[in-house]
Write a protein that holds these residues in place. Structure first.
Motif, PDB file in Angstrom:
ATOM      1  N   ASP A  66      -3.078  -1.645  17.342  1.00 25.89           N
ATOM      2  CA  ASP A  66      -1.798  -2.114  16.831  1.00 25.89           C
ATOM      3  C   ASP A  66      -1.300  -1.213  15.710  1.00 25.89           C
ATOM      4  N   SER A  67       0.013  -1.148  15.549  1.00 27.91           N
ATOM      5  CA  SER A  67       0.612  -0.426  14.436  1.00 27.91           C
ATOM      6  C   SER A  67       0.923  -1.395  13.304  1.00 27.91           C
ATOM      7  N   VAL A  68       1.226  -0.829  12.142  1.00 23.48           N
ATOM      8  CA  VAL A  68       1.481  -1.641  10.946  1.00 23.48           C
ATOM      9  C   VAL A  68       2.642  -1.040  10.166  1.00 23.48           C
ATOM     10  N   LEU A  69       3.500  -1.907   9.657  1.00 22.37           N
ATOM     11  CA  LEU A  69       4.487  -1.539   8.644  1.00 22.37           C
ATOM     12  C   LEU A  69       4.246  -2.422   7.441  1.00 22.37           C
ATOM     13  N   GLY A  70       3.942  -1.815   6.304  1.00 28.73           N
ATOM     14  CA  GLY A  70       3.719  -2.561   5.082  1.00 28.73           C
ATOM     15  C   GLY A  70       4.661  -2.103   3.987  1.00 28.73           C
ATOM     16  N   GLY A  77       0.301   4.060  12.685  1.00 28.39           N
ATOM     17  CA  GLY A  77       0.226   3.899  14.130  1.00 28.39           C
ATOM     18  C   GLY A  77       1.590   3.780  14.792  1.00 28.39           C
ATOM     19  N   THR A  78       1.561   3.743  16.134  1.00 29.29           N
ATOM     20  CA  THR A  78       2.807   3.727  16.912  1.00 29.29           C
ATOM     21  C   THR A  78       2.798   2.659  18.006  1.00 29.29           C
ATOM     22  N   GLY A  79       1.850   1.749  17.995  1.00 29.38           N
ATOM     23  CA  GLY A  79       1.750   0.759  19.062  1.00 29.38           C
ATOM     24  C   GLY A  79       2.943  -0.177  19.109  1.00 29.38           C
ATOM     25  N   SER A  80       3.241  -0.697  20.307  1.00 34.61           N
ATOM     26  CA  SER A  80       4.371  -1.618  20.472  1.00 34.61           C
ATOM     27  C   SER A  80       4.084  -2.984  19.862  1.00 34.61           C
ATOM     28  N   ARG A  81       2.803  -3.262  19.623  1.00 31.18           N
ATOM     29  CA  ARG A  81       2.421  -4.439  18.830  1.00 31.18           C
ATOM     30  C   ARG A  81       2.361  -3.984  17.369  1.00 31.18           C
ATOM     31  N   ARG A  82       3.268  -4.517  16.561  1.00 31.00           N
ATOM     32  CA  ARG A  82       3.368  -4.038  15.185  1.00 31.00           C
ATOM     33  C   ARG A  82       3.243  -5.192  14.201  1.00 31.00           C
ATOM     34  N   TRP A  83       2.289  -5.098  13.307  1.00 28.38           N
ATOM     35  CA  TRP A  83       2.154  -6.050  12.207  1.00 28.38           C
ATOM     36  C   TRP A  83       3.052  -5.603  11.066  1.00 28.38           C
ATOM     37  N   VAL A  84       3.825  -6.531  10.529  1.00 31.23           N
ATOM     38  CA  VAL A  84       4.749  -6.235   9.434  1.00 31.23           C
ATOM     39  C   VAL A  84       4.340  -7.087   8.235  1.00 31.23           C
ATOM     40  N   VAL A  95       4.219 -11.323 -11.434  1.00 29.65           N
ATOM     41  CA  VAL A  95       3.843 -10.662 -12.686  1.00 29.65           C
ATOM     42  C   VAL A  95       4.282 -11.464 -13.910  1.00 29.65           C
ATOM     43  N   ARG A  96       5.241 -12.382 -13.741  1.00 31.83           N
ATOM     44  CA  ARG A  96       5.681 -13.233 -14.839  1.00 31.83           C
ATOM     45  C   ARG A  96       5.020 -14.614 -14.816  1.00 31.83           C
ATOM     46  N   ARG A  97       4.063 -14.801 -13.930  1.00 30.76           N
ATOM     47  CA  ARG A  97       3.297 -16.046 -13.787  1.00 30.76           C
ATOM     48  C   ARG A  97       4.166 -17.222 -13.326  1.00 30.76           C
ATOM     49  N   VAL A  98       5.157 -16.918 -12.517  1.00 29.87           N
ATOM     50  CA  VAL A  98       5.924 -17.945 -11.813  1.00 29.87           C
ATOM     51  C   VAL A  98       5.254 -18.133 -10.453  1.00 29.87           C
ATOM     52  N   PRO A  99       4.899 -19.345 -10.053  1.00 29.82           N
ATOM     53  CA  PRO A  99       4.049 -19.529  -8.873  1.00 29.82           C
ATOM     54  C   PRO A  99       4.747 -19.366  -7.527  1.00 29.82           C
ATOM     55  N   VAL A 100       6.025 -19.020  -7.512  1.00 32.45           N
ATOM     56  CA  VAL A 100       6.743 -18.875  -6.240  1.00 32.45           C
ATOM     57  C   VAL A 100       6.604 -17.435  -5.742  1.00 32.45           C
ATOM     58  N   TRP A 101       5.536 -17.183  -5.030  1.00 29.26           N
ATOM     59  CA  TRP A 101       5.267 -15.899  -4.375  1.00 29.26           C
ATOM     60  C   TRP A 101       4.371 -16.159  -3.171  1.00 29.26           C
ATOM     61  N   ALA A 102       4.390 -15.245  -2.225  1.00 28.09           N
ATOM     62  CA  ALA A 102       3.639 -15.483  -0.988  1.00 28.09           C
ATOM     63  C   ALA A 102       3.298 -14.161  -0.316  1.00 28.09           C
ATOM     64  N   THR A 103       2.273 -14.193   0.491  1.00 25.85           N
ATOM     65  CA  THR A 103       1.951 -13.096   1.394  1.00 25.85           C
ATOM     66  C   THR A 103       2.601 -13.380   2.742  1.00 25.85           C
ATOM     67  N   LEU A 104       3.330 -12.400   3.270  1.00 29.95           N
ATOM     68  CA  LEU A 104       4.019 -12.541   4.542  1.00 29.95           C
ATOM     69  C   LEU A 104       3.350 -11.646   5.586  1.00 29.95           C
ATOM     70  N   ILE A 105       2.913 -12.245   6.669  1.00 33.15           N
ATOM     71  CA  ILE A 105       2.256 -11.521   7.756  1.00 33.15           C
ATOM     72  C   ILE A 105       2.988 -11.849   9.049  1.00 33.15           C
ATOM     73  N   ALA A 106       3.529 -10.828   9.705  1.00 29.27           N
ATOM     74  CA  ALA A 106       4.248 -11.035  10.963  1.00 29.27           C
ATOM     75  C   ALA A 106       3.665 -10.126  12.043  1.00 29.27           C
ATOM     76  N   LEU A 107       3.794 -10.564  13.283  1.00 28.76           N
ATOM     77  CA  LEU A 107       3.497  -9.713  14.436  1.00 28.76           C
ATOM     78  C   LEU A 107       4.767  -9.571  15.250  1.00 28.76           C
ATOM     79  N   LEU A 108       5.168  -8.322  15.491  1.00 31.18           N
ATOM     80  CA  LEU A 108       6.293  -8.032  16.355  1.00 31.18           C
ATOM     81  C   LEU A 108       5.783  -7.358  17.621  1.00 31.18           C
ATOM     82  N   ILE A 109       6.273  -7.798  18.753  1.00 33.30           N
ATOM     83  CA  ILE A 109       5.957  -7.159  20.028  1.00 33.30           C
ATOM     84  C   ILE A 109       7.263  -6.629  20.591  1.00 33.30           C
ATOM     85  N   ASP A 110       7.322  -5.313  20.786  1.00 36.20           N
ATOM     86  CA  ASP A 110       8.565  -4.660  21.201  1.00 36.20           C
ATOM     87  C   ASP A 110       9.719  -5.042  20.270  1.00 36.20           C
TER      88      ASP A 110
END
Length: 264
Positions: A66-70, A77-84, A95-110
């Protein structure tokens, strides 16, 4: 190439989120957190980079084709399955200690987003979805995951809207139109970043919109909103997350909101 079901990919993404949450929570609020300013004048911390490095290592080990865009380290990588990946969406909050933050993990196919995980450990909440499998949230005080459903509000005058970046709308020449839209609504708030879209999926907010976004800001949110029954387009009405901005709604209000954002 090994083929995986969406359920397998979702379980893999959730497992990655568990590992990243442990890393980011350990760095959140730490006195030795290192913060730099990127060329675009936005902050980046050692937690952002460490989280993305962890995800890159997991994908290399378990999805090597799989490929990845971060956000922090670009394309691999160049795969058609791409993790973003957005390792920390809401770094300014982090960084300011405000708790509204998240990790975003996506899978795109084509180039189509088919899976999204939005993990906000400082809020003890995680949203996830995959095409055809529904959208869910896990939260404190509940056992298991709760299935998400957008609201049924159909009149703009009854709606609760979430907006972002007044300066961004001004730069697009759309500030007056935005203010007119907000004045037509029942309630308006700027919840910010991923949270606005997660609240649309939960039915707590009826629509959310932002004037300028990157693919990694949006990709994980599209399946969450869609699988909850909502719509996710650009502010020009183009489906998906490739338009550089976003309008997410319960679907019933999409047609009423688009004209305000596309005048002139």
């Amino acid at each position: 190439m090994v083929e995986y079901s969406l359920q397998q990919d979702l379980q893999f993404a959730l497992a990655m989120a568990d590992k990243v949450d442990a890393l980011t929570l350990a760095r959140y609020g730490s006195n030795d957190l290192r913060v730099e300013t990127k060329p675009d004048m936005t902050p980046v911390s050692d937690a952002d980079r460490g989280a993305e490095e962890l995800i890159l290592a997991e994908i290399a080990a378990h999805r090597p084709d799989d490929s990845v865009l971060g956000e922090e380290f670009g394309v691999h990588g160049t795969g058609s399955r791409r993790w973003v990946i957005d390792p920390i969406d809401g770094t300014k909050n982090f960084v300011r200690r405000v708790p509204v933050w998240a990790t975003l993990i996506a899978l795109l196919i084509d180039d189509e987003p088919v899976l999204g995980v939005v993990s906000a450990p400082a809020l003890s909440r995680r949203w996830h979805a995959a095409t055809g499998l529904g959208a869910f949230v896990t939260e404190p005080g509940t056992e298991g995951a709760r299935r998400l459903q957008v609201s049924q509000v159909s009149e703009l005058s009854d709606s609760s809207l979430s907006y972002a970046s007044l300066n961004g709308w001004k730069e697009l020449g759309k500030l007056d139109d935005l203010l007119e839209l907000l004045q037509a609504a029942w309630r308006t708030r700027g919840y910010g970043d991923f949270l606005s879209y997660a609240l649309v999926a939960e039915g707590a907010v009826d629509a959310a919109f932002e004037p300028e976004l990157e693919l990694y800001d949006m990709a994980a949110l599209v399946p969450v909103v869609r699988e909850a029954g909502g719509s996710f387009t650009s502010i020009a009405g183009v489906e998906g997350c490739h338009g550089g901005n976003a309008l997410a709604s319960n679907g019933k209000l999409h047609g009423a909101i688009l004209p305000y954002l596309n005048r002139g």
